[in-house]
Design an enzyme around this catalytic site. Structure first.
Site, PDB file in Angstrom:
ATOM      1  NE  ARG A  87      41.837  20.265  29.232  1.00 25.03           N
ATOM      2  CZ  ARG A  87      42.038  19.189  28.467  1.00 25.03           C
ATOM      3  NH1 ARG A  87      42.817  18.222  28.889  1.00 25.03           N
ATOM      4  NH2 ARG A  87      41.435  19.090  27.310  1.00 25.03           N
ATOM      5  CE  LYS A 112      44.554  41.028  39.439  1.00 30.93           C
ATOM      6  NZ  LYS A 112      44.348  42.498  39.461  1.00 30.93           N
ATOM      7  CD  GLU A 121      52.761  48.898  41.453  1.00 31.32           C
ATOM      8  OE1 GLU A 121      51.943  48.791  42.384  1.00 31.32           O
ATOM      9  OE2 GLU A 121      52.427  48.975  40.254  1.00 31.32           O
ATOM     10  CE  LYS A 132      49.490  41.242  44.280  1.00 34.51           C
ATOM     11  NZ  LYS A 132      49.907  41.576  42.941  1.00 34.51           N
ATOM     12  CD  GLU A 152      41.091  43.489  40.702  1.00 31.87           C
ATOM     13  OE1 GLU A 152      42.235  43.055  40.541  1.00 31.87           O
ATOM     14  OE2 GLU A 152      40.626  44.492  40.117  1.00 31.87           O
ATOM     15  NE  ARG A 173      44.858  40.432  43.116  1.00 31.68           N
ATOM     16  CZ  ARG A 173      45.530  39.356  42.750  1.00 31.68           C
ATOM     17  NH1 ARG A 173      45.063  38.161  43.064  1.00 31.68           N
ATOM     18  NH2 ARG A 173      46.654  39.444  42.068  1.00 31.68           N
ATOM     19  CG  ASN A 221      43.510  47.679  40.582  1.00 36.63           C
ATOM     20  OD1 ASN A 221      44.552  47.095  40.293  1.00 36.63           O
ATOM     21  ND2 ASN A 221      42.327  47.076  40.543  1.00 36.63           N
ATOM     22  CG  HIS A 265      47.502  50.487  39.199  1.00 33.41           C
ATOM     23  ND1 HIS A 265      48.007  50.917  40.403  1.00 33.41           N
ATOM     24  CD2 HIS A 265      48.391  49.576  38.723  1.00 33.41           C
ATOM     25  CE1 HIS A 265      49.143  50.266  40.653  1.00 33.41           C
ATOM     26  NE2 HIS A 265      49.389  49.466  39.648  1.00 33.41           N
ATOM     27  CG  HIS A 299      46.156  50.591  33.727  1.00 32.70           C
ATOM     28  ND1 HIS A 299      45.301  49.802  34.457  1.00 32.70           N
ATOM     29  CD2 HIS A 299      47.402  50.119  33.986  1.00 32.70           C
ATOM     30  CE1 HIS A 299      46.005  48.881  35.120  1.00 32.70           C
ATOM     31  NE2 HIS A 299      47.280  49.067  34.854  1.00 32.70           N
ATOM     32  CG  HIS A 348      53.080  49.620  35.385  1.00 34.97           C
ATOM     33  ND1 HIS A 348      51.764  49.910  35.057  1.00 34.97           N
ATOM     34  CD2 HIS A 348      53.036  49.059  36.626  1.00 34.97           C
ATOM     35  CE1 HIS A 348      50.974  49.530  36.042  1.00 34.97           C
ATOM     36  NE2 HIS A 348      51.712  49.013  37.011  1.00 34.97           N
TER      37      HIS A 348
HETATM   38  N1  GLY Z   1      48.690  44.265  40.631  1.00 32.23           N
HETATM   39  C1  GLY Z   1      47.436  44.228  41.234  1.00 32.23           C
HETATM   40  C2  GLY Z   1      46.995  42.871  41.623  1.00 32.23           C
HETATM   41  O1  GLY Z   1      47.771  41.941  41.614  1.00 32.23           O
HETATM   42  O2  GLY Z   1      45.841  42.700  41.944  1.00 32.23           O
END
Ligand code: GLY
Length: 392
Positions: A144, A166, A208, A249, A259, A263, A267, A270, A274, A289
């Site tokens: 956990r 993430k 990026e 960031k 997000e 946040r 993107n 993106h 994607h 990517h």
């Molecule tokens: N790569 C986008 C984020 O971490 O929100």
């Protein structure tokens, strides 16, 4: 923005700030109860163990890496951990996106349990985005939740995926669809590790970096235009680019960890990217990517221009910079092609940022003036892409 001065140690991390190791810089990520530091600089790996050991005195560490990175960099980390009196074991996964799978996650959790990693021990992700995302997710669900450290070894991972918590794996339905928010306890970005990247991989990560300028820092974009070759070459400009990116960031993540708002700005480019990755079957021989993001950034600006939001000069500047660096900026540059405008829009509709069939885009009013645009009509997107494809 002028050329950066030589990196200096600086810290305003919350909690108990540590000393910068070597001549590195520290970027704090401020999150209630889960704050951590990003250490940035050359040759930090050999000195990493002191910081890692301080996280949990007496802990065991499991290093998760891939075959390529492990062979290059794990021995230095292991030696450093040993010197600091930290027992460690190494778990190696195959390189490449296919390791972000249920099967690999299961095997990794079993390996961590076999290594007797307990809740007060540490899991260390030593690798690029794949290793970081997979390891972070395993750390999130093992017992956990166990603490984990990110030691990103690609530019993309240093400026994006290792920061912000993430984590996740891919499924047959798409990328990153199963995962968790699980913040690392520490990020160590040793910019000398990037020396071993192929030029293609380095440039892909650079997309990026540029993104942060395009989102909200026009001065940083100016600086990137003037300094991109020095960022690739290494030295203070590279460290500066990583630090500015991480700071940008960290600020967004501190405002909106899960997000629910801002946040999503990260993107930028993106939604297009994607779709392109999906249409090229995630085949890294055709598109990685960061290359998809580069095309996505250029498309986001040209789409904004076509909607009358952004000056054509800005869209042209973005594409020219990507071209100068050697990154793609047009759909026609995808080897093997990407199909029709309908196919691209259909691929976008699979994206997890689509809510009830309505497309949310990050658009721009200019360089450094990006914003979240919910409810973009799919027909406008289709018409724009058709016009792009018609340019031949
Ligand atoms: N790569 C986008 C984020 O971490 O929100």
């Amino acid at each position: 923005m002028s050329t950066p001065a030589a990196p200096t140690a600086s810290t305003s991390a919350p909690g108990a700030p540590s000393q910068a190791i070597g001549r590195g810089q520290i970027v704090p990520v401020s999150l209630e109860g889960r704050s951590y530091e990003i250490h940035i600089g050359r040759h930090l790996l050999c000195e990493a163990a002191g910081l890692i050991a301080a996280l949990s005195p007496g802990a065991k560490a499991a290093i998760v890496t891939d075959e390529t990175v492990g062979a290059l960099h794990a021995p230095a980390l292991e030696a450093s951990l040993q010197q600091a009196g930290l027992a460690s074991s190494r778990i190696t996964v195959p390189p490449g996106e296919s390791s972000k799978s249920y099967a690999r996650l299961t095997a990794l959790c079993d390996d961590l349990l076999a290594a007797r990693i307990e809740r007060n021990d540490l899991v260390i992700a030593l690798g690029g985005g794949v290793v970081g995302d997979l390891t972070g997710f395993a750390a999130a669900i093992l017992r956990r939740g166990v603490p984990f450290v990110q030691i990103p070894t690609s530019l993309l991972a240093q400026v994006d995926s290792s920061v912000g918590g993430k984590t996740g794996i891919n499924t047959s339905h798409g990328k990153n669809l199963v995962g968790a928010f699980h913040q690392p306890a520490l990020v160590i970005a040793d910019t000398a590790l990037l020396d071993t990247l192929s030029p293609r991989e380095f440039k892909a990560g650079y997309a990026e970096v540029v993104k942060y300028g395009l989102i909200g820092d026009p001065g940083f974009f100016d600086w990137c235009e003037a300094n991109w070759s020095r960022i690739i070459a290494g030295g203070p400009e590279r460290d500066h680019a990583v630090a500015v990116s991480c700071r940008a960031k960290a600020a967004v993540v501190a405002r909106d960890e899960r997000e629910e708002g801002d946040r999503a700005l990260l993107n930028l480019g993106h939604t297009f990217a994607h779709a392109l990755e999906r249409l090229t079957d995630y085949d890294s021989r055709r598109l990685v990517h960061g290359e998809a993001v580069a095309i996505g950034l250029a498309l986001a600006f040209r789409f904004s221009q076509s909607l009358g939001l952004c000056h054509g000069q800005d869209a042209l500047r973005v594409a020219r910079h990507l071209d100068a660096v050697g990154l793609p900026s047009r759909l026609q540059q995808v080897p093997g092609g990407v199909g029709s405008a309908d196919a691209i829009v259909a691929a976008m509709a699979q994206d997890k940022k689509v809510k009830r069939g309505v497309l949310t885009f990050i658009l721009a009013r200019g360089i450094g003036r990006s914003f979240i645009a919910p409810g973009v009509a799919a027909e406008d997107v289709r018409a724009f892409i058709a016009a792009e494809l018609a340019q031949g």
